[in-house]
Scaffold this active site. Sequence first.
Site, PDB file in Angstrom:
ATOM      1  CG  HIS A   1       6.275  11.563   3.984  1.00  0.00           C
ATOM      2  ND1 HIS A   1       5.705  11.137   5.159  1.00  0.00           N
ATOM      3  CD2 HIS A   1       6.713  10.432   3.376  1.00  0.00           C
ATOM      4  CE1 HIS A   1       5.801   9.842   5.259  1.00  0.00           C
ATOM      5  NE2 HIS A   1       6.410   9.379   4.190  1.00  0.00           N
TER       6      HIS A   1
ATOM      7  CG  ASP B   1      13.410   8.740   7.710  1.00  0.00           C
ATOM      8  OD1 ASP B   1      13.860   7.587   7.653  1.00  0.00           O
ATOM      9  OD2 ASP B   1      12.466   9.139   7.016  1.00  0.00           O
TER      10      ASP B   1
ATOM     11  CG  ASN C   1       2.062  12.740   3.659  1.00  0.00           C
ATOM     12  OD1 ASN C   1       3.060  12.260   3.124  1.00  0.00           O
ATOM     13  ND2 ASN C   1       2.038  13.095   4.926  1.00  0.00           N
TER      14      ASN C   1
HETATM   15  P1  PGA Z   1       6.552   2.872   2.104  1.00  0.00           P
HETATM   16  O1  PGA Z   1       6.865   4.280   2.717  1.00  0.00           O
HETATM   17  O2  PGA Z   1       7.744   2.493   1.288  1.00  0.00           O
HETATM   18  O3  PGA Z   1       6.388   1.961   3.287  1.00  0.00           O
HETATM   19  O4  PGA Z   1       5.318   3.019   1.270  1.00  0.00           O
HETATM   20  C1  PGA Z   1       7.344   5.296   1.888  1.00  0.00           C
HETATM   21  C2  PGA Z   1       7.462   6.565   2.676  1.00  0.00           C
HETATM   22  O5  PGA Z   1       6.621   6.808   3.549  1.00  0.00           O
HETATM   23  O6  PGA Z   1       8.411   7.330   2.411  1.00  0.00           O
END
Ligand code: PGA
Length: 240
Positions: free
Chosen positions: A138, A67, A136
Amino acid sequence: MRVIVCDNYEKMSYEAARIFASQIIIKPNSVLGLATGSTPIGLYNCLAKMYENGELDFSEVTTFNLDEYYPIAHENDQSYHYFMNENFFSKVNVPEDNIHIPDGSTDNPALECKNYEKEIDRYRGIDLQILGIGQNGHIGFNEPAEILEPNTHVTDLTQNTIEANSRFFESIDLVPTKAITMGIGSIMKSKKILLLASGSGKKEIVKKLLSSGIDTNIPATMLKAHPDVTLICDREAYED
Ligand code: PGA
Protein backbone atom coordinates in the site's frame (compact mmCIF):
# COMPACT_ATOMS: atom_id res chain seq x y z
CA MET A 1 11.82 4.33 -11.27
CA ARG A 2 15.25 5.42 -10.11
CA VAL A 3 16.64 3.29 -7.26
CA ILE A 4 19.16 4.46 -4.65
CA VAL A 5 20.41 1.81 -2.23
CA CYS A 6 22.01 3.14 0.97
CA ASP A 7 24.11 1.19 3.48
CA ASN A 8 21.75 1.70 6.40
CA TYR A 9 18.69 3.56 7.72
CA GLU A 10 20.67 6.66 8.75
CA LYS A 11 22.19 7.03 5.28
CA MET A 12 18.81 6.43 3.63
CA SER A 13 17.27 9.15 5.80
CA TYR A 14 20.11 11.57 5.05
CA GLU A 15 19.86 10.92 1.30
CA ALA A 16 16.11 11.62 1.40
CA ALA A 17 16.74 14.75 3.47
CA ARG A 18 19.27 16.08 0.92
CA ILE A 19 16.71 15.72 -1.89
CA PHE A 20 13.92 17.21 0.27
CA ALA A 21 16.18 20.12 1.26
CA SER A 22 17.16 20.79 -2.37
CA GLN A 23 13.48 21.07 -3.24
CA ILE A 24 12.94 23.74 -0.58
CA ILE A 25 16.14 25.62 -1.49
CA ILE A 26 15.22 25.69 -5.20
CA LYS A 27 11.57 26.58 -4.47
CA PRO A 28 11.06 28.05 -0.97
CA ASN A 29 7.26 27.97 -1.35
CA SER A 30 7.20 24.27 -2.29
CA VAL A 31 4.14 22.15 -1.66
CA LEU A 32 5.37 19.05 0.17
CA GLY A 33 3.56 15.77 0.64
CA LEU A 34 4.32 14.10 3.96
CA ALA A 35 3.97 10.57 5.29
CA THR A 36 3.75 8.97 8.72
CA GLY A 37 4.96 5.56 9.97
CA SER A 38 8.37 4.51 11.24
CA THR A 39 10.21 4.96 7.96
CA PRO A 40 10.24 8.79 7.56
CA ILE A 41 11.17 9.54 11.21
CA GLY A 42 14.92 9.62 10.37
CA LEU A 43 14.21 11.98 7.45
CA TYR A 44 12.24 14.31 9.75
CA ASN A 45 15.09 14.26 12.28
CA CYS A 46 17.62 15.21 9.57
CA LEU A 47 15.37 18.05 8.35
CA ALA A 48 14.90 19.33 11.91
CA LYS A 49 18.68 19.37 12.35
CA MET A 50 19.14 21.29 9.09
CA TYR A 51 16.57 23.81 10.33
CA GLU A 52 18.30 24.11 13.70
CA ASN A 53 21.62 24.72 11.95
CA GLY A 54 20.06 27.52 9.90
CA GLU A 55 20.45 25.57 6.65
CA LEU A 56 16.74 25.27 5.87
CA ASP A 57 13.74 27.56 6.20
CA PHE A 58 10.20 26.18 6.08
CA SER A 59 8.44 29.54 6.48
CA GLU A 60 6.98 29.51 2.96
CA VAL A 61 6.28 25.81 2.48
CA THR A 62 2.84 24.20 2.42
CA THR A 63 2.35 20.60 3.47
CA PHE A 64 -0.24 17.91 2.77
CA ASN A 65 -0.22 14.67 4.71
CA LEU A 66 -1.19 11.49 2.94
CA ASP A 67 -3.69 10.12 5.40
CA GLU A 68 -5.26 9.97 8.85
CA TYR A 69 -7.16 7.32 10.76
CA TYR A 70 -10.94 7.72 10.88
CA PRO A 71 -12.52 8.40 13.26
CA ILE A 72 -9.84 9.77 15.58
CA ALA A 73 -9.42 12.93 17.67
CA HIS A 74 -6.44 15.17 16.86
CA GLU A 75 -5.24 14.88 20.48
CA ASN A 76 -5.23 11.07 20.40
CA ASP A 77 -1.56 10.11 20.61
CA GLN A 78 -2.10 7.56 17.82
CA SER A 79 -3.48 10.15 15.40
CA TYR A 80 -1.32 11.32 12.56
CA HIS A 81 -1.96 14.90 13.68
CA TYR A 82 -0.21 14.00 16.92
CA PHE A 83 2.55 12.06 15.13
CA MET A 84 3.35 14.93 12.76
CA ASN A 85 3.45 17.46 15.55
CA GLU A 86 5.71 15.27 17.70
CA ASN A 87 8.09 14.22 14.94
CA PHE A 88 8.22 17.25 12.67
CA PHE A 89 6.04 20.34 13.01
CA SER A 90 7.08 21.13 16.60
CA LYS A 91 10.73 21.13 15.46
CA VAL A 92 10.57 23.31 12.32
CA ASN A 93 8.89 26.54 11.22
CA VAL A 94 6.11 25.44 8.88
CA PRO A 95 3.34 28.05 9.47
CA GLU A 96 0.34 26.37 11.10
CA ASP A 97 -2.02 27.70 8.42
CA ASN A 98 0.04 25.98 5.72
CA ILE A 99 -0.33 22.49 7.26
CA HIS A 100 -2.95 20.12 5.83
CA ILE A 101 -3.80 16.75 7.37
CA PRO A 102 -7.12 14.99 6.68
CA ASP A 103 -9.46 15.65 9.60
CA GLY A 104 -10.12 12.33 11.31
CA SER A 105 -12.55 14.01 13.72
CA THR A 106 -14.99 15.29 11.08
CA ASP A 107 -18.60 14.13 11.16
CA ASN A 108 -18.81 14.58 7.39
CA PRO A 109 -15.94 12.48 5.99
CA ALA A 110 -17.24 12.60 2.40
CA LEU A 111 -17.11 16.40 2.44
CA GLU A 112 -13.69 16.35 4.14
CA CYS A 113 -12.35 14.12 1.33
CA LYS A 114 -13.83 16.35 -1.37
CA ASN A 115 -12.41 19.51 0.20
CA TYR A 116 -8.99 17.93 0.76
CA GLU A 117 -8.71 16.98 -2.90
CA LYS A 118 -9.89 20.46 -3.95
CA GLU A 119 -7.24 22.02 -1.73
CA ILE A 120 -4.49 19.89 -3.32
CA ASP A 121 -5.75 21.03 -6.73
CA ARG A 122 -5.89 24.66 -5.61
CA TYR A 123 -2.12 24.40 -5.03
CA ARG A 124 -1.80 22.72 -8.47
CA GLY A 125 -0.56 19.47 -6.95
CA ILE A 126 2.32 18.57 -4.72
CA ASP A 127 5.90 19.39 -5.73
CA LEU A 128 7.55 16.56 -3.79
CA GLN A 129 5.70 13.69 -2.14
CA ILE A 130 7.30 11.40 0.45
CA LEU A 131 5.90 7.88 0.59
CA GLY A 132 6.50 4.78 2.67
CA ILE A 133 5.39 1.38 1.47
CA GLY A 134 3.30 -1.13 3.40
CA GLN A 135 4.33 -4.78 3.51
CA ASN A 136 1.28 -5.40 1.33
CA GLY A 137 2.36 -2.73 -1.15
CA HIS A 138 0.00 0.00 0.00
CA ILE A 139 0.92 3.66 -0.45
CA GLY A 140 -0.92 6.04 1.83
CA PHE A 141 -3.82 3.82 2.86
CA ASN A 142 -4.51 2.69 -0.70
CA GLU A 143 -4.82 -0.99 0.07
CA PRO A 144 -4.53 -3.81 -2.50
CA ALA A 145 -7.81 -4.13 -4.44
CA GLU A 146 -9.20 -4.86 -7.88
CA ILE A 147 -10.09 -1.19 -8.28
CA LEU A 148 -8.11 1.69 -6.77
CA GLU A 149 -9.74 5.01 -5.91
CA PRO A 150 -8.26 8.02 -7.68
CA ASN A 151 -9.16 10.76 -5.19
CA THR A 152 -9.04 11.34 -1.42
CA HIS A 153 -11.51 8.90 0.14
CA VAL A 154 -12.50 6.93 3.21
CA THR A 155 -11.13 3.40 3.15
CA ASP A 156 -11.30 0.23 5.21
CA LEU A 157 -7.90 -0.94 6.43
CA THR A 158 -6.97 -4.51 5.57
CA GLN A 159 -6.26 -7.03 8.33
CA ASN A 160 -2.59 -7.01 7.26
CA THR A 161 -2.34 -3.24 7.83
CA ILE A 162 -4.25 -3.41 11.13
CA GLU A 163 -1.80 -6.08 12.32
CA ALA A 164 1.26 -4.13 11.08
CA ASN A 165 0.05 -0.96 12.83
CA SER A 166 -0.99 -2.71 16.05
CA ARG A 167 2.63 -2.35 17.26
CA PHE A 168 1.83 1.30 18.00
CA PHE A 169 -1.33 0.50 20.03
CA GLU A 170 -1.89 -1.14 23.41
CA SER A 171 -4.04 -3.78 21.79
CA ILE A 172 -5.03 -4.71 18.25
CA ASP A 173 -8.69 -3.95 19.09
CA LEU A 174 -7.74 -0.30 19.49
CA VAL A 175 -6.40 0.07 15.93
CA PRO A 176 -8.93 2.08 13.88
CA THR A 177 -10.39 0.07 11.00
CA LYS A 178 -10.88 3.02 8.65
CA ALA A 179 -8.84 5.94 7.37
CA ILE A 180 -9.07 8.98 5.14
CA THR A 181 -6.38 8.77 2.50
CA MET A 182 -5.26 10.56 -0.62
CA GLY A 183 -6.10 8.37 -3.61
CA ILE A 184 -3.69 6.99 -6.17
CA GLY A 185 -4.62 9.86 -8.50
CA SER A 186 -3.95 12.46 -5.79
CA ILE A 187 -0.49 10.92 -5.29
CA MET A 188 0.20 10.64 -9.03
CA LYS A 189 -0.50 14.39 -9.44
CA SER A 190 2.73 15.04 -7.49
CA LYS A 191 5.54 16.33 -9.63
CA LYS A 192 8.21 14.27 -7.87
CA ILE A 193 7.88 11.28 -5.57
CA LEU A 194 10.36 9.83 -3.08
CA LEU A 195 9.47 6.33 -1.95
CA LEU A 196 11.32 5.14 1.16
CA ALA A 197 11.76 1.54 2.31
CA SER A 198 13.82 0.31 5.22
CA GLY A 199 14.51 -2.99 6.93
CA SER A 200 14.28 -6.67 6.06
CA GLY A 201 10.49 -6.62 6.58
CA LYS A 202 10.22 -4.62 3.33
CA LYS A 203 12.58 -6.77 1.26
CA GLU A 204 9.86 -8.94 -0.22
CA ILE A 205 7.58 -6.07 -1.24
CA VAL A 206 10.45 -4.03 -2.68
CA LYS A 207 11.45 -7.04 -4.77
CA LYS A 208 7.85 -7.50 -5.93
CA LEU A 209 7.53 -3.79 -6.71
CA LEU A 210 10.64 -3.77 -8.86
CA SER A 211 9.85 -6.99 -10.69
CA SER A 212 6.06 -6.64 -11.25
CA GLY A 213 4.08 -4.85 -13.89
CA ILE A 214 1.37 -2.40 -12.84
CA ASP A 215 -0.93 -4.38 -10.57
CA THR A 216 -3.70 -2.88 -8.43
CA ASN A 217 -3.06 -5.65 -5.91
CA ILE A 218 0.34 -4.05 -5.32
CA PRO A 219 -0.73 -0.38 -5.25
CA ALA A 220 2.87 0.93 -5.22
CA THR A 221 3.34 -0.47 -8.75
CA MET A 222 1.09 2.37 -9.96
CA LEU A 223 4.15 4.57 -9.41
CA LYS A 224 5.72 2.90 -12.42
CA ALA A 225 3.41 5.06 -14.55
CA HIS A 226 4.85 8.25 -12.99
CA PRO A 227 7.76 9.97 -14.73
CA ASP A 228 9.72 11.05 -11.64
CA VAL A 229 9.87 8.50 -8.82
CA THR A 230 12.96 7.70 -6.77
CA LEU A 231 13.00 4.68 -4.47
CA ILE A 232 15.51 5.16 -1.66
CA CYS A 233 16.02 2.06 0.41
CA ASP A 234 18.54 0.64 2.79
CA ARG A 235 20.45 -2.52 2.02
CA GLU A 236 18.23 -4.62 4.31
CA ALA A 237 15.19 -3.75 2.19
CA TYR A 238 16.92 -4.44 -1.10
CA GLU A 239 17.97 -7.72 -2.60
CA ASP A 240 20.49 -7.65 -5.44
P1 PGA B 1 6.17 2.04 8.14
O1 PGA B 1 4.82 2.12 7.34
O2 PGA B 1 6.99 3.21 7.71
O3 PGA B 1 5.76 2.15 9.58
O4 PGA B 1 6.81 0.73 7.79
C1 PGA B 1 4.86 2.32 5.96
C2 PGA B 1 3.47 2.26 5.41
O5 PGA B 1 2.66 1.46 5.91
O6 PGA B 1 3.18 3.02 4.46
